[in-house]
Design a protein around this motif. Structure first.
Motif, PDB file in Angstrom:
ATOM      1  N   GLU A   1      23.609  51.775  18.879  1.00 56.91           N
ATOM      2  CA  GLU A   1      22.264  51.923  18.316  1.00 56.91           C
ATOM      3  C   GLU A   1      21.235  50.958  18.902  1.00 56.91           C
ATOM      4  OE1 GLU A   1      21.553  54.319  16.331  1.00 56.91           O
ATOM      5  OE2 GLU A   1      23.587  55.004  15.877  1.00 56.91           O
ATOM      6  N   SER A   2      21.709  49.975  19.687  1.00 54.20           N
ATOM      7  CA  SER A   2      20.815  48.918  20.210  1.00 54.20           C
ATOM      8  C   SER A   2      20.092  48.212  19.065  1.00 54.20           C
ATOM      9  CB  SER A   2      19.791  49.512  21.187  1.00 54.20           C
ATOM     10  OG  SER A   2      20.453  50.094  22.291  1.00 54.20           O
ATOM     11  N   GLU A   3      20.783  48.057  17.965  1.00 51.62           N
ATOM     12  CA  GLU A   3      20.237  47.392  16.777  1.00 51.62           C
ATOM     13  C   GLU A   3      21.255  46.381  16.269  1.00 51.62           C
ATOM     14  OE1 GLU A   3      17.401  47.913  15.032  1.00 51.62           O
ATOM     15  OE2 GLU A   3      16.626  49.876  15.665  1.00 51.62           O
ATOM     16  N   ASN A   4      20.752  45.255  15.738  1.00 46.63           N
ATOM     17  CA  ASN A   4      21.637  44.279  15.107  1.00 46.63           C
ATOM     18  C   ASN A   4      21.999  44.739  13.704  1.00 46.63           C
ATOM     19  OD1 ASN A   4      21.849  42.334  17.170  1.00 46.63           O
ATOM     20  ND2 ASN A   4      19.817  41.540  16.666  1.00 46.63           N
ATOM     21  N   LEU A   5      23.219  44.557  13.321  1.00 44.16           N
ATOM     22  CA  LEU A   5      23.668  44.880  11.971  1.00 44.16           C
ATOM     23  C   LEU A   5      23.760  43.576  11.180  1.00 44.16           C
ATOM     24  CD1 LEU A   5      24.750  46.857   9.858  1.00 44.16           C
ATOM     25  CD2 LEU A   5      27.031  46.561  10.843  1.00 44.16           C
ATOM     26  N   THR A   6      22.757  43.327  10.343  1.00 44.63           N
ATOM     27  CA  THR A   6      22.732  42.111   9.530  1.00 44.63           C
ATOM     28  C   THR A   6      23.223  42.434   8.119  1.00 44.63           C
ATOM     29  OG1 THR A   6      20.461  42.456   8.788  1.00 44.63           O
ATOM     30  CG2 THR A   6      20.769  41.278  10.870  1.00 44.63           C
TER      31      THR A   6
END
Length: 477
Positions: free
Chosen positions: A296-301
C-alpha cells in the motif's frame, strides 16, 4: 462627445462587495492576519486578496471577480464576522440589480417646506457637525475604520465612544457595540419631549440628550464594565529577574488558551482510567506491517486500530456521541472522530475522520495518514477540521502513560491514549496463573459530568478496552 464617453465609463463600473465566506458550521468569525493586496491593485478572479485565521485553521480569501481593490473595510488583527463585507472591488460591467432598482424608482414629489424650518434645520446640522471632532484611538483603545465611520456618520463624540464597553478582542468596540449604543441613545431621545424653539434651547437639549444617552449606556453595560475592573484588581505585577526573557504568546497560543479555559468553565470534567492489554495488537502489527508497506506504500501505525475500536464503542454507546447546547442535548447520527495532531510549531490541531464507523481498517489507515501528513505540512482544508463529535488524543506519543485531556466543546468526551509499555503481568492459565511480559497501555477518558454519569463514562472506555483485547491475530488487511 467626450462627456458622453466619460458618462458611459462611469456607468459601466460596478462595485463588488468581498465578504468573509463561511468556513464551517462552527466558525462564526475570523481574524485578518495580512492583506495580500493594496488599494489600487488589480485583482483577478480566484486570486487571494487577504489571509485570515480562525481558532482552527489559517486560510486565504480569494476574489470572485476581476477588478481593482478600491477600499479595505478592516485592518490587520481586526475580527470579522462571517458574511461581513471586508473589501470593495471595482469591476467593469453592469451595475448591480440593487443599484438599477434604486435608480429606476420614480422620485416622489417632495412636500413644500417652509423656508424658516429649512433654515433652522440647516443651522442645527451645521452646529452638530462643528461640535463633533474626528474620532481617534485614545486611552489605549483601538477603533477600527468601520467603527470610526459609524461614529462619524451618527455624530458620536470621542467621549461617547470612549464610554462604550467593547465586547471584541482586547475589549475593542465592535460594530454591534456601537449599534447597541446608538439604539440606546435613540430610545433615550424619544423618551424626552421635543420642544426646542431657540438656538440656545436646542444646544441645551442636545447636551442633555447626549448625557442621558451616556448614562443609559453606562447603566445598561454596568455589569460588563465591572468585570474588567475585577480582573485588573486581582492581576499581579509581572516580576522579571535579570536574564529573564518575556515571550509574547502567538495568536494560536492565545486562542488555545482561551478555548481551554472556556471548556473547563463550561463542562464538569470527570475522568475514568482503565488499563488495556494490547499484546495481540502489538504482535499482529509486527507480523503484517512490512507486507502492508510494500503493498500500500503506507505506514501501519497503532492509531487507526485504536480509532476503529473507539468508533465501534461509540456505536454501542450513542449517548457518548452527543453535544450540549444550553439545556438541550443533540444526539449525533454521524460518528466523526477528531484526531489531535501536532503542528510544526508545537501547537495541536484536530482534523476529523468523517463517518469513522463506516470505514474498514484499510480505509481508516489511509484516512488517518492523509490527515496527519497534511496537518504537519499545514495543508488542511477548513472542512477537514469541522463536524467532530468525539475526540481522541495520543499522549503516548510524548511518552506519557496517561493524561486528563480537556473536552473539545461542544462535545462531551475525549479519550487519551497512553504509551504502550512492556510490563510484568499475571496471566491466567487453565490450571494455574503465572507471571509473563505483556504490552499494556492506559486509556484516560474525560467526560462532561453534566450529561454523562460515571456509569456511562466507565462503560464506554471499558468497551474500547474489550475491543482492543479481543483482537483477531489472523485478521487480514
Amino acid at each position: 462627445m467626450r462627456l458622453a464617453n466619460n458618462d458611459l465609463q462611469i456607468k459601466d463600473m460596478a462595485k463588488f462587495e468581498l465578504k468573509l465566506p463561511k468556513m464551517g458550521e462552527s466558525v462564526a468569525e475570523a481574524t485578518i492576519t495580512s492583506w495580500l493586496k493594496d488599494v489600487g491593485d488589480t485583482i483577478e478572479a480566484d486570486e487571494a486578496v487577504l489571509e485570515i485565521a480562525t481558532d482552527k485553521v489559517d486560510s486565504e480569501v480569494p476574489s470572485e471577480v476581476d477588478g481593482v481593490l478600491v477600499e479595505k473595510l478592516f485592518e490587520v488583527d481586526d475580527v470579522v464576522q462571517v458574511g461581513q463585507t471586508i473589501a470593495i472591488i471595482e469591476t467593469e460591467g453592469d451595475e448591480t440589480d440593487e443599484s438599477k432598482a434604486a435608480a429606476s424608482e420614480p422620485v416622489k414629489d417632495a412636500e413644500p417646506v417652509a423656508p424658516k424650518v429649512v433654515e433652522e434645520v440647516a443651522q442645527t446640522v451645521v452646529a452638530a457637525k462643528a461640535s463633533v471632532a474626528p474620532v481617534v484611538s485614545s486611552e489605549g483603545r483601538f477603533y477600527s475604520p468601520l467603527v470610526k465611520n459609524i461614529a462619524k456618520q451618527e455624530g458620536v463624540s470621542q467621549s461617547e465612544l470612549d464610554s462604550i464597553v467593547g465586547t471584541g478582542k482586547d475589549q475593542r468596540v465592535t460594530k454591534n457595540d456601537i449599534k447597541a449604543y446608538l439604539e440606546s441613545r435613540s430610545s433615550a431621545q424619544k423618551s424626552e419631549p421635543v420642544s426646542a424653539t431657540t438656538s440656545e434651547d436646542t444646544k441645551s437639549l442636545d447636551a442633555a440628550r447626549s448625557q442621558s444617552a451616556i448614562e443609559s449606556s453606562n447603566k445598561t453595560s454596568a455589569p460588563a464594565k465591572e468585570k474588567p475592573k475585577a480582573e485588573k484588581a486581582i492581576e499581579k505585577p509581572m516580576t522579571v529577574a535579570g536574564g529573564d526573557e518575556i515571550i509574547e504568546m502567538s495568536r494560536m497560543g492565545k486562542l488555545i488558551s482561551k478555548y481551554m479555559v472556556d471548556s473547563v468553565q463550561t463542562s464538569a470534567h470527570v475522568q475514568s482510567f482503565i488499563e488495556a492489554d494490547v499484546t495481540k495488537i502489538w504482535n499482529w502489527r509486527k507480523k503484517v506491517k512490512n507486507d502492508f508497506i510494500k503493498r500500500e506504500s503506507e505506514n501501519l501505525t497503532f492509531t487507526p486500530i485504536f480509532m476503529e475500536a473507539i468508533a465501534k464503542a461509540l456505536k454501542d454507546f450513542p449517548m457518548m456521541n452527543i453535544s450540549v447546547q444550553g439545556d438541550k442535548i443533540i444526539k449525533k447520527k454521524a460518528i466523526n472522530l477528531g484526531m489531535a495532531a501536532a503542528l510544526p510549531d508545537g501547537n495541536l490541531i484536530v482534523p476529523v475522520i468523517k463517518n469513522a464507523d463506516q470505514l474498514n481498517l484499510l480505509g481508516m489507515v489511509k484516512r488517518v495518514n492523509d490527515l496527519a501528513n497534511r496537518a504537519r505540512l499545514g495543508k488542511l482544508d477548513p472542512d477537514d477540521i469541522q463536524g467532530g463529535t468525539y475526540t481522541v488524543t495520543n499522549v503516548g506519543t510524548f511518552g506519557s502513560i496517561m493524561g486528563t485531556p480537556i473536552i473539545n466543546q461542544p462535545q462531551v468526551g475525549i479519550l487519551a491514549l497512553g504509551a504502550i509499555r512492556k510490563t510484568p503481568a499475571v496471566i491466567e492459565g487453565p490450571e494455574e496463573d503465572y507471571i509473563g511480559i505483556r504490552y499494556k497501555m492506559y486509556l484516560s477518558h474525560s467526560y462532561d459530568h453534566r450529561v454523562v454519569n460515571g456509569a456511562l463514562g466507565g462503560q464506554f472506555v471499558k468497551a474500547v478496552k474489550d475491543y482492543l483485547e479481543a483482537w483477531d491475530m489472523d485478521r487480514e488487511i
